[in-house]
Structure formats: C-alpha cells, structure tokens
Design a protein around this motif. Sequence first.
Motif, short mmCIF file in Angstrom:
data_model
loop_
_atom_site.label_atom_id
_atom_site.label_comp_id
_atom_site.label_asym_id
_atom_site.label_seq_id
_atom_site.Cartn_x
_atom_site.Cartn_y
_atom_site.Cartn_z
N PRO A 281 -8.53 1.74 -7.13
CA PRO A 281 -8.39 0.29 -7.40
C PRO A 281 -7.04 -0.27 -6.95
O PRO A 281 -6.95 -1.42 -6.50
N LEU A 282 -5.97 0.53 -7.04
CA LEU A 282 -4.66 0.08 -6.58
C LEU A 282 -4.67 -0.15 -5.08
O LEU A 282 -4.08 -1.13 -4.58
N THR A 283 -5.33 0.75 -4.36
CA THR A 283 -5.40 0.62 -2.89
C THR A 283 -6.18 -0.63 -2.50
O THR A 283 -5.77 -1.38 -1.58
N LYS A 284 -7.30 -0.86 -3.17
CA LYS A 284 -8.10 -2.06 -2.86
C LYS A 284 -7.30 -3.33 -3.15
O LYS A 284 -7.37 -4.31 -2.38
N GLU A 304 -11.32 4.00 3.64
CA GLU A 304 -12.19 5.17 3.52
C GLU A 304 -11.68 6.03 2.37
O GLU A 304 -10.86 6.91 2.54
N MET A 305 -12.18 5.72 1.18
CA MET A 305 -11.70 6.38 -0.04
C MET A 305 -12.83 6.42 -1.06
O MET A 305 -13.57 5.44 -1.19
N PRO A 306 -13.01 7.53 -1.77
CA PRO A 306 -14.07 7.59 -2.80
C PRO A 306 -13.79 6.60 -3.93
O PRO A 306 -12.68 6.09 -4.09
N GLU A 307 -14.83 6.34 -4.73
CA GLU A 307 -14.69 5.39 -5.83
C GLU A 307 -13.62 5.83 -6.82
O GLU A 307 -12.92 5.00 -7.40
N SER A 308 -13.51 7.14 -7.02
CA SER A 308 -12.47 7.68 -7.90
C SER A 308 -11.60 8.63 -7.08
O SER A 308 -12.07 9.68 -6.64
N VAL A 337 -6.36 -2.13 10.82
CA VAL A 337 -5.59 -1.21 9.98
C VAL A 337 -6.58 -0.46 9.09
O VAL A 337 -7.43 -1.09 8.45
N ASN A 338 -6.46 0.86 9.07
CA ASN A 338 -7.41 1.68 8.32
C ASN A 338 -6.66 2.59 7.35
O ASN A 338 -5.68 3.24 7.72
N VAL A 339 -7.13 2.66 6.09
CA VAL A 339 -6.55 3.53 5.06
C VAL A 339 -7.56 4.63 4.73
O VAL A 339 -8.73 4.33 4.45
N THR A 340 -7.11 5.89 4.77
CA THR A 340 -8.00 7.02 4.49
C THR A 340 -7.41 7.89 3.37
O THR A 340 -6.19 7.90 3.16
N TYR A 341 -8.31 8.60 2.70
CA TYR A 341 -7.92 9.50 1.59
C TYR A 341 -8.57 10.85 1.85
O TYR A 341 -9.77 10.94 2.08
N LYS A 342 -7.76 11.91 1.79
CA LYS A 342 -8.30 13.26 2.04
C LYS A 342 -7.63 14.25 1.09
O LYS A 342 -6.42 14.38 1.07
N LYS A 343 -8.48 14.97 0.33
CA LYS A 343 -7.99 15.97 -0.62
C LYS A 343 -8.05 17.34 0.04
O LYS A 343 -9.12 17.79 0.46
N THR A 348 -2.78 16.23 -1.25
CA THR A 348 -3.64 15.08 -0.95
C THR A 348 -2.94 14.18 0.06
O THR A 348 -1.74 13.94 -0.04
N LEU A 349 -3.72 13.70 1.03
CA LEU A 349 -3.19 12.80 2.06
C LEU A 349 -3.77 11.40 1.89
O LEU A 349 -4.98 11.23 1.75
N VAL A 350 -2.89 10.41 1.89
CA VAL A 350 -3.30 9.00 1.98
C VAL A 350 -2.65 8.45 3.24
O VAL A 350 -1.42 8.38 3.33
N CYS A 351 -3.47 8.10 4.23
CA CYS A 351 -2.96 7.74 5.57
C CYS A 351 -3.23 6.28 5.88
O CYS A 351 -4.27 5.72 5.50
N VAL A 352 -2.30 5.69 6.59
CA VAL A 352 -2.43 4.30 7.07
C VAL A 352 -2.34 4.33 8.59
O VAL A 352 -1.33 4.76 9.15
#
Length: 425
Positions: A281-284, A304-308, A337-343, A348-352
Amino acid sequence: MQNSYERSLTLAKKEELSTTAFAMISEFEFEDGDVVMPSRLFVEDLNLPGSDLVATIKWRKQQVWQSQSSIDNDINANLFNLLFRQTEEHLPGETIFLSDFNEENPHFALSKKAEFLIDGNFEEVSFLVINNKNTYQRELSTFINRLWGWIVVLSLVLLGLITLSLRSVFMPVQNIIARIGEIEEGKIDQINDNYPLELQPLQKSINKLLNSEKQQRERYKKSLDDLAHSIKTPLSIILGQADLRNDIKEPILHIDNIVKRQLKRATINVVGFLPSIDVAPLTKSLLDAMTKIHQQKALSLTLEMPESASLSIDPTDYMEILGNLLDNACKAARSTVNVTYKKQATSTLVCVEDDGKGISELAISAITQRGRRLDTYSEGQGLGLALVVDMLESYGGKLQIQSEPDAGSRFCMQLPHQRFSNSVD
C-alpha cells in the motif's frame, strides 16, 4: 532376560531327566539273572515310539534294556554308547547332566548310577536318558520372539510417551517463537498469551525489552528532532537576511544541506528490534503521488508487486528511500517508470526502472563508492541518493544500480531478511 530364561529352561530339563531316571530306578528289578522292567513306564514319553525322550539301562557295560521310544528314533545306540563312555568313571549315586551332549547335534543327556544286590554282590547299573533339544529350541525361540515383540511394543509406547511429554514441554516455547515471528511481521506488539510459570519470566523479559526499545527509539528521535530545530532556526534567520552577500550565502546553504543530511541520517529508525511491514500500500500511495507531481510528463507508472509484500524496514524510511528513487526516475524517464518486487533466498529487492538517458559508469561508481560525498551532485539527485545509500546501509542493505546510455536506469534497494536491525553508530 533371555539368558535367565534359557538357564531356567535348562534347570527344568535337568529336573525332568532326573525324575525320569529315578522313575526307572524305582521300577528296575532283577530276577533269575535277567533285568525286569514293566511294559509301560510311569514316564509316558518313554512309551511313545519316535519320542524326543529315550532311555536305556547298562549293566556290566552291556545294554540290557531300552525304552519303546527308541523305535524310529534318531537317538540310537551309538549316542548311548558315547554317553556311557563319557560318564562311566563317575561314582555310584552321582548324577551327571550334560546340556550340550554331542557337539554335532546337541542333546540333553543324563547319567545316573545305582548299586543293586545281584547274586549276593553289589553291582553298578547305569541309567542313561537322552532328550532331543527340538522342543527346548522351539520354546526358547518362541520366548525370544515374544520378548523382542514386547520390547518393540514397549519401546514404541515409551517413544510415544516421550514424544508427547517433549511436545507438551516444548509447545509453549514454540508458541513464544511463533509470537516473536508475529511481532516481526508487525501483527502484534507484545506477547500476551498464558504460559507455564517457568516461562513467564521469559515472557515478561521479552515484553519489557520490546517496550524499553520502543521508548528508547522514540526518545532518541525526539531528541534529534529538537536538535534539528535548534540548528535550523539560526541558519534560517541568517539566510533570511535580505542584504546577505552571495559569497556568504553560498557556504551557509552548503552548511544547511550538510546539516539536513546528517540529521536525516541520524534519525533513521533502525535501532533494536525491527518488525516487517507490508510495503504494497505504501508503494501504491507513492506511485499515485508521483503521477500527480509529474503529470505534465504524462508518464506511465506501473507496479509489479503482490498484494501483500513484506519488508523489514521502518515505514517512514521506506517512503523516503522509494520516494527519492521514484522522483529521480520520473525526472529522468521519457515515458515509463516501473516498480518491481522480488523476494530472494536471503534478501528482498524493490527496483525502480526508467527509460531515460541512463547514467555514466563514472557516476555509478561514485554513487556506489563507500564514503564518497554525493552532495556534490545536482540538486534533487545527489543529496537524495546520498540519503538512500546511508539509510540502506543502516539496515544492512545496499543500493544496486544498472544503467546503459540511452537505455534507461535500474535502481534496486536490497534489504536482508532480518529479525533485528543494525544499531546506529
């Protein structure tokens, strides 16, 4: 236990053969130079052909009688001759018992000598009894099988009881571990379950430590906020002078930027225990804000991030870090601009990512070089990235940068999976 049972069986067999020999002695008679024995003996097994029990009588080294059980029997005259030779030196009245007679095919054997008055003289008569060990072996084998069966059953029952006991003992400990995990995930802030008396001091200590750490962090942040206001106020008064010369204003602005950066670095909320938070929710929220701020560019901002999406970081620091990265990306981007989340396994990576002009290798090297002053970069990028690097390092993380000329840039905040954060130096 097996040896005790085997000894008891052997003693019982000795008593049985001794009883058989005494029965033969009691029924033995000598009339007119001949041995007289009844047609049926008191010991029934001696009357049955092929029985495991066979007996014979020797007088003057000759066999003078043999039981009916010797018919169709493997226990033959040769075995009795062997037994007689092994026991003929013993004295009258003496009983000789052999539990392993005949090594090739072991039998129980017993020899007993008695003296009888024959033709006016006392003469020795040998009463020999041999018993096949088949019945004995069957009984012993049955006992051993039952013994091991009961041992296995009792072992399983005992193992089950031990398992249940250990489970009842360790279940409260496992419950405490689970509650600590929930604290880490931010679901609860204290452990309030009921525990055995032995674990209640541990529960109270954990709760006390959590409360103490939280209060210390709040006091620390409040003190630094007060310090920030104390320093910024004189600087603001000086900068507010209308007749301030440029040669004085420029170093004061530089001092102001340094103070802002160092105070921000000092107030990073990473002292002590650090629960995980849901950053989706913070990212959104940040993406919505950036869409409004940079609406004149009509950028396409995607997520591109899961709901949780969990991350071990303070919410304010996450907003600061990602906000800087998103603002820089939006300024540099042409259209997307694209934001991704990868565990990953340990982090954990959060990329912009943006599709801008990219960054030179020299600039990337300067950004990632430890201890390099980044506040010499242009306003809006250098100071922001400097704070990002400082904040990520305080969490044990780092900033990854990938960029190619005219192919855009990719900034990734990498944070480890951790229960406890690093302390501020």
